[in-house]
Motif scaffolding. Structure first.
Motif, PDB file in Angstrom:
ATOM      1  N   ILE A 272       0.866  -0.862   0.175  1.00 38.20           N
ATOM      2  CA  ILE A 272      -0.035  -0.036   0.095  1.00 38.20           C
ATOM      3  C   ILE A 272       0.837   1.043   0.021  1.00 38.20           C
ATOM      4  CG2 ILE A 272      -2.000   0.991   1.244  1.00 38.20           C
ATOM      5  CD1 ILE A 272      -1.883  -2.394   0.370  1.00 38.20           C
ATOM      6  N   LEU A 273       0.504   1.814  -1.029  1.00 37.17           N
ATOM      7  CA  LEU A 273       1.313   3.104  -0.831  1.00 37.17           C
ATOM      8  C   LEU A 273       1.141   4.284  -0.384  1.00 37.17           C
ATOM      9  CD1 LEU A 273       3.374   2.390  -4.345  1.00 37.17           C
ATOM     10  CD2 LEU A 273       4.314   1.749  -2.183  1.00 37.17           C
ATOM     11  N   PRO A 274       2.208   5.342  -0.061  1.00 35.65           N
ATOM     12  CA  PRO A 274       1.539   6.884   0.557  1.00 35.65           C
ATOM     13  C   PRO A 274       0.391   7.563   0.236  1.00 35.65           C
ATOM     14  CG  PRO A 274       4.573   6.294   0.608  1.00 35.65           C
ATOM     15  CD  PRO A 274       3.716   5.154  -0.777  1.00 35.65           C
ATOM     16  N   GLU A 275       0.438   8.029  -1.275  1.00 32.70           N
ATOM     17  CA  GLU A 275      -0.594   8.808  -1.683  1.00 32.70           C
ATOM     18  C   GLU A 275      -2.221   7.784  -1.715  1.00 32.70           C
ATOM     19  OE1 GLU A 275      -0.591  11.143  -4.515  1.00 32.70           O
ATOM     20  OE2 GLU A 275       1.102  12.208  -3.729  1.00 32.70           O
ATOM     21  N   ALA A 276      -1.786   6.527  -2.192  1.00 34.04           N
ATOM     22  CA  ALA A 276      -3.957   5.963  -2.221  1.00 34.04           C
ATOM     23  C   ALA A 276      -3.461   5.355  -0.587  1.00 34.04           C
ATOM     24  CB  ALA A 276      -2.596   4.459  -2.250  1.00 34.04           C
ATOM     25  N   LEU A 277      -2.854   5.263   0.279  1.00 36.31           N
ATOM     26  CA  LEU A 277      -3.458   5.001   1.162  1.00 36.31           C
ATOM     27  C   LEU A 277      -3.710   6.433   2.400  1.00 36.31           C
ATOM     28  CD1 LEU A 277      -2.901   3.093   4.673  1.00 36.31           C
ATOM     29  CD2 LEU A 277      -1.076   4.614   5.001  1.00 36.31           C
ATOM     30  N   GLU A 278      -3.147   7.546   2.158  1.00 38.19           N
ATOM     31  CA  GLU A 278      -4.110   8.974   2.280  1.00 38.19           C
ATOM     32  C   GLU A 278      -5.440   9.485   1.501  1.00 38.19           C
ATOM     33  OE1 GLU A 278      -3.340  11.091   4.227  1.00 38.19           O
ATOM     34  OE2 GLU A 278      -1.312  10.187   4.731  1.00 38.19           O
ATOM     35  N   ALA A 279      -5.774   8.579   0.292  1.00 38.56           N
ATOM     36  CA  ALA A 279      -6.650   8.997  -1.118  1.00 38.56           C
ATOM     37  C   ALA A 279      -7.812   7.938  -0.065  1.00 38.56           C
ATOM     38  CB  ALA A 279      -6.629   8.625  -1.459  1.00 38.56           C
ATOM     39  N   ARG A 280      -7.658   6.446  -0.053  1.00 32.05           N
ATOM     40  CA  ARG A 280      -8.997   6.023   0.513  1.00 32.05           C
ATOM     41  C   ARG A 280      -8.088   4.697   0.519  1.00 32.05           C
ATOM     42  NH1 ARG A 280      -6.787   2.143  -3.955  1.00 32.05           N
ATOM     43  NH2 ARG A 280      -5.133   3.646  -5.745  1.00 32.05           N
ATOM     44  N   GLY A 281      -6.812   4.868   2.368  1.00 28.97           N
ATOM     45  CA  GLY A 281      -7.037   4.059   2.750  1.00 28.97           C
ATOM     46  C   GLY A 281      -7.664   2.854   3.562  1.00 28.97           C
ATOM     47  N   ALA A 282      -9.003   3.544   3.575  1.00 24.26           N
ATOM     48  CA  ALA A 282     -10.202   2.830   3.945  1.00 24.26           C
ATOM     49  C   ALA A 282     -10.586   1.674   3.546  1.00 24.26           C
ATOM     50  CB  ALA A 282     -11.555   3.642   5.004  1.00 24.26           C
TER      51      ALA A 282
END
Length: 507
Positions: A272-282
């Motif tokens: 799980i890379l950082p920007e994807a995590l911030e945008a849609r982690g849930a």
């Protein structure tokens, strides 16, 4: 109408019993008794397969395609009974069995089309150059030819698509290789009714009955005798690392070593890379929970490990995953032994001082609930046992402090069936650093998806470096699976009368 098994083996067109029997352990309903496999039955089946090879292996592609389509038709003709006994034996839901039956017949029809198309033959021709100096060149032709009788071991977790008439059998039969199937003891009734469908197709197509045999159950020596039989020329296997490695070693130790195409399992890491995590982690966490718990986590592509950056966004993903898992009711595992193994894997994590439980459940019998744990990257790298597969609905979150740490974690994994990147546009640089590593680690790389659900098509690879599989150049799903049971033959200066008919089909 309810199917009632007769409990016999199918050996070269005849239903044969044996003195010793075993009982299945259905998830629901009464148990049935089945004849136990023997070394003598394996010998009979292998000899019949060799006899069938001289006609089936040298017959026409059109006849083989018609046979594969006939098997698919006969399976569909028994659809209701197959679903009923499959659900009864395995505890899998009706929708899953119906979908798997469609996948099974789809594979058979896909291989029928593949062999009619003819591209799999990889035909090559270098015409003679008699006037070439300083030496002339002979006429050279190459094409793929079937290797001979193939042994197939049915899988526990796919009673249809990876078992009696599943992908290994379909691709071997398509190649021109007779098959001896060692049925899995978890679903012998399902194996029997599918074998009945194959037998009906054999009879309707006028195929040599030795082209297919089913040996049910049997102790360890039965499987050993099958892979060591001198007439068996290749093996297809889907199962555990321990069992597969033991059979692989037997194949290698034969006086004539043969290829063992084993698919042995995987933890299928997700990065799980950082920007994807911030945008849609849930959202990613919820999707992971659904993929992890599908079919009670009893899928070889189950994503068992997620590498998640440290910080609040990563915490939110873990929280969302745990919440989604808490809503999943206990599910039935395929066998009591698998449920016990799942609990043993959970107990191993519970006993670790470095692992933090996030969501845990207790279970008894064949019913199990999902579990989620968390560990630091440093602790994960220091304990190789944490990277071992727990077959079932269990996930492990590995928290990483930086992109460098994520790349280090990727280097630490053994061979995998799949690896997944969850990324947005801003993650491209980090993903580019991971790609060379993941290409060496996995047979299939996904972006923004989940690895469960393996498409049956030309481009699919279901395999990977050891221990995901024993042959990194092969796949057990997709049309390239046929290559496992073929070998190239070169024909030099042969007159047209001696060449195989297919060798000139492309000219």
């Amino acid at each position: 109408m309810t199917f009632t098994p007769h409990g016999k083996h199918l050996i070269a067109g005849e239903w044969v019993g044996s003195d010793e029997t075993f009982q299945n352990e259905p998830a629901q309903g009464p148990a049935d008794r089945f004849s136990m496999g023997t070394v003598e039955l394996v010998d009979r089946a292998a000899r019949a397969a060799e006899d069938a090879f001289w006609s089936y292996g040298y017959g026409t592609r059109a006849d083989r395609a018609a046979f594969l389509n006939a098997i698919a038709d006969e399976i569909e003709a028994r659809a209701a009974d197959i679903t009923e006994i499959g659900c009864r034996e395995t505890g899998l839901p009706e929708a899953r069995l119906n979908g798997e039956r469609g996948r099974t017949t789809g594979q058979l029809r896909l291989f029928a089309k593949t062999i009619l198309d003819g591209d799999y033959l990889d035909r090559r021709h270098d015409a003679a150059l008699p006037d070439r100096q300083p030496l002339p060149r002979p006429d050279l032709r190459l094409m793929q030819r079937p290797v001979g009788p193939v042994a197939v071991f049915g899988a526990s977790n796919f009673p249809l698509a990876f078992s009696v008439a599943g992908g290994d059998t379909a691709s071997a039969l398509a190649a021109g290789c007779p098959v001896v199937v060692k049925g899995h003891s978890a679903h012998p009734g399902t194996s029997e009714i599918v074998a009945e469908a194959v037998l009906a197709a054999i009879r309707s197509c006028g195929i040599h009955p030795g082209v297919f045999s089913l040996v049910q159950g049997g102790k360890r020596e039965v499987g050993s005798a099958l892979v060591q039989h001198p007439l068996i020329k290749a093996v297809g296997f889907t199962g555990s690392l321990g069992g597969g490695r033991a059979l692989f070693d037997l194949c290698a130790a034969r006086p004539e070593p043969i290829p063992f195409f084993g698919e042995l399992g995987s933890v299928n890491p997700m990065f799980i890379l950082p920007e994807a995590l911030e945008a849609r982690g849930a959202q990613i966490g919820q999707g992971w929970a659904a993929s992890m718990t599908g079919s009670a986590g009893q899928l070889c592509t189950n994503p068992g490990i997620a590498i998640v950056p440290e910080g609040a966004a990563g915490d939110a993903l873990v929280t969302a995953t745990a919440a989604a898992l808490a809503a999943v009711a206990p599910q039935m595992m395929l066998t009591a032994g698998m449920a016990d193994a799942y609990r043993a894997g959970k107990a191993r994590l519970d006993a670790s001082n470095s692992v933090r439980p996030v969501h845990t459940t207790d279970s008894t019998g064949r019913g199990v609930g999902p579990n989620l744990y968390e560990v630091s990257a440093a602790a994960f790298l220091s304990d190789h046992g944490l990277a071992e597969e727990v077959f079932g609905p269990l996930g492990l979150v590995v928290r990483a402090s930086s992109t460098d740490a994520i790349v280090e974690l990727a280097h630490g994994f053994a061979g995998q069936l799949t690896a997944t990147l969850h990324m947005d546009a801003g993650d491209t640089g980090a993903a580019a650093r991971l790609m060379p590593v993941l290409e060496r680690k996995a047979g299939r790389i996904l972006v923004n998806g989940y690895p469960t659900g393996v498409e049956v098509c030309d481009a699919m690879v279901h395999g990977g470096p050891y221990p995901a599989s024993t042959n990194f150049g092969a796949t057990s799903v997709g049309t390239m699976a046929i290559r496992r049971f073929l070998r190239p033959v070169c024909y030099q200066n042969l007159p047209a009368e001696l060449l195989p008919e297919d060798s000139v089909g492309s000219e």
